[in-house]
Scaffold this active site. Structure first.
Site, PDB file in Angstrom:
ATOM      1  N   GLU A  95       0.726  -1.213  -0.024  1.00  0.00           N
ATOM      2  CA  GLU A  95       0.034   0.078   0.163  1.00  0.00           C
ATOM      3  C   GLU A  95       0.953   1.344   0.091  1.00  0.00           C
ATOM      4  O   GLU A  95       0.478   2.076  -0.604  1.00  0.00           O
ATOM      5  CB  GLU A  95      -0.788  -0.162   1.165  1.00  0.00           C
ATOM      6  CG  GLU A  95      -1.858  -1.125   1.260  1.00  0.00           C
ATOM      7  CD  GLU A  95      -2.738  -1.189   2.701  1.00  0.00           C
ATOM      8  OE1 GLU A  95      -3.996  -0.615   2.551  1.00  0.00           O
ATOM      9  OE2 GLU A  95      -2.252  -1.267   3.572  1.00  0.00           O
ATOM     10  N   TYR A 146     -12.818  27.334   3.274  1.00  0.00           N
ATOM     11  CA  TYR A 146     -12.793  25.988   2.998  1.00  0.00           C
ATOM     12  C   TYR A 146     -11.355  25.765   2.013  1.00  0.00           C
ATOM     13  O   TYR A 146     -10.977  24.602   2.127  1.00  0.00           O
ATOM     14  CB  TYR A 146     -13.876  25.352   2.202  1.00  0.00           C
ATOM     15  CG  TYR A 146     -14.419  26.057   1.005  1.00  0.00           C
ATOM     16  CD1 TYR A 146     -14.060  26.034  -0.159  1.00  0.00           C
ATOM     17  CD2 TYR A 146     -15.562  26.959   1.286  1.00  0.00           C
ATOM     18  CE1 TYR A 146     -14.594  26.854  -1.253  1.00  0.00           C
ATOM     19  CE2 TYR A 146     -16.134  27.647   0.124  1.00  0.00           C
ATOM     20  CZ  TYR A 146     -15.586  27.646  -1.027  1.00  0.00           C
ATOM     21  OH  TYR A 146     -15.963  28.438  -2.057  1.00  0.00           O
ATOM     22  N   LEU A 158      -4.979   4.893   8.778  1.00  0.00           N
ATOM     23  CA  LEU A 158      -6.004   6.186   8.479  1.00  0.00           C
ATOM     24  C   LEU A 158      -6.159   6.978   9.770  1.00  0.00           C
ATOM     25  O   LEU A 158      -6.668   8.157   9.778  1.00  0.00           O
ATOM     26  CB  LEU A 158      -7.227   5.577   7.986  1.00  0.00           C
ATOM     27  CG  LEU A 158      -7.006   4.736   6.661  1.00  0.00           C
ATOM     28  CD1 LEU A 158      -8.469   4.350   5.955  1.00  0.00           C
ATOM     29  CD2 LEU A 158      -6.198   5.690   5.569  1.00  0.00           C
ATOM     30  N   GLU A 159      -6.524   6.048  10.822  1.00  0.00           N
ATOM     31  CA  GLU A 159      -6.724   6.904  12.134  1.00  0.00           C
ATOM     32  C   GLU A 159      -5.702   8.042  12.221  1.00  0.00           C
ATOM     33  O   GLU A 159      -6.218   9.069  12.769  1.00  0.00           O
ATOM     34  CB  GLU A 159      -6.800   6.075  13.230  1.00  0.00           C
ATOM     35  CG  GLU A 159      -8.001   4.934  13.411  1.00  0.00           C
ATOM     36  CD  GLU A 159      -7.700   3.804  12.574  1.00  0.00           C
ATOM     37  OE1 GLU A 159      -6.885   3.795  11.455  1.00  0.00           O
ATOM     38  OE2 GLU A 159      -8.429   2.878  12.903  1.00  0.00           O
ATOM     39  N   LYS A 187     -10.925   4.937   1.793  1.00  0.00           N
ATOM     40  CA  LYS A 187      -9.971   4.407   1.088  1.00  0.00           C
ATOM     41  C   LYS A 187     -10.442   3.657  -0.159  1.00  0.00           C
ATOM     42  O   LYS A 187     -11.419   2.510   0.590  1.00  0.00           O
ATOM     43  CB  LYS A 187      -8.715   3.580   1.901  1.00  0.00           C
ATOM     44  CG  LYS A 187      -7.810   2.810   1.079  1.00  0.00           C
ATOM     45  CD  LYS A 187      -6.904   1.672   1.920  1.00  0.00           C
ATOM     46  CE  LYS A 187      -6.106   2.575   2.796  1.00  0.00           C
ATOM     47  NZ  LYS A 187      -5.110   1.540   3.312  1.00  0.00           N
TER      48      LYS A 187
END
Length: 124
Positions: free
Chosen positions: A25, A57, A75-76, A102
């Protein structure tokens, strides 16, 4: 007494990044989609069309882009870093939710997504 809550959101921001627990990955990368939702309680009403009276934004995207460019195993970690950076840069924000998806994670699912979200609310 009237109360207002303004929502500023950046949704489905697409990134190609190298986050992932497995070496493959981190080498091959993947497509990610990011949502950031911010709330400001009792905002100054922006009747004069002034950008400094709101959450830009474009700045949210800059924060996200910087964090997405730094490969992480989880991802955390990415979500935590984005949320904390928003808290530091926008003191007027009372609530934040960051969700990161993902595409096609490497567990054999057909067109699946994996998602991690983090929600924060000010104690005041």
């Amino acid at each position: 007494m009237e109360q207002y809550k303004r929502k500023i959101a950046l949704t489905n921001a697409r990134f190609y990044a190298y986050h992932g627990y497995y070496h493959e990955e981190q080498m091959l990368g993947n497509e990610f989609f990011l949502d950031i939702i911010c709330f400001v309680s009792n905002p100054t009403l922006n009747t004069d069309d002034n950008l400094v009276k709101t959450i830009n934004y474009e700045e949210l995207y800059r924060i996200a882009k910087e964090e997405m460019a730094q490969p992480k195993k989880l991802l955390e970690t990415v979500v935590d870093n984005i949320l904390n950076s928003i808290k530091v840069n926008f003191h007027e924000v009372n609530e934040i939710e960051v969700s990161l998806r993902k595409s096609n994670p490497p567990f054999g699912g057909d067109a699946a997504t994996a998602e991690v979200s983090l929600y924060w609310q000010s104690g005041t």
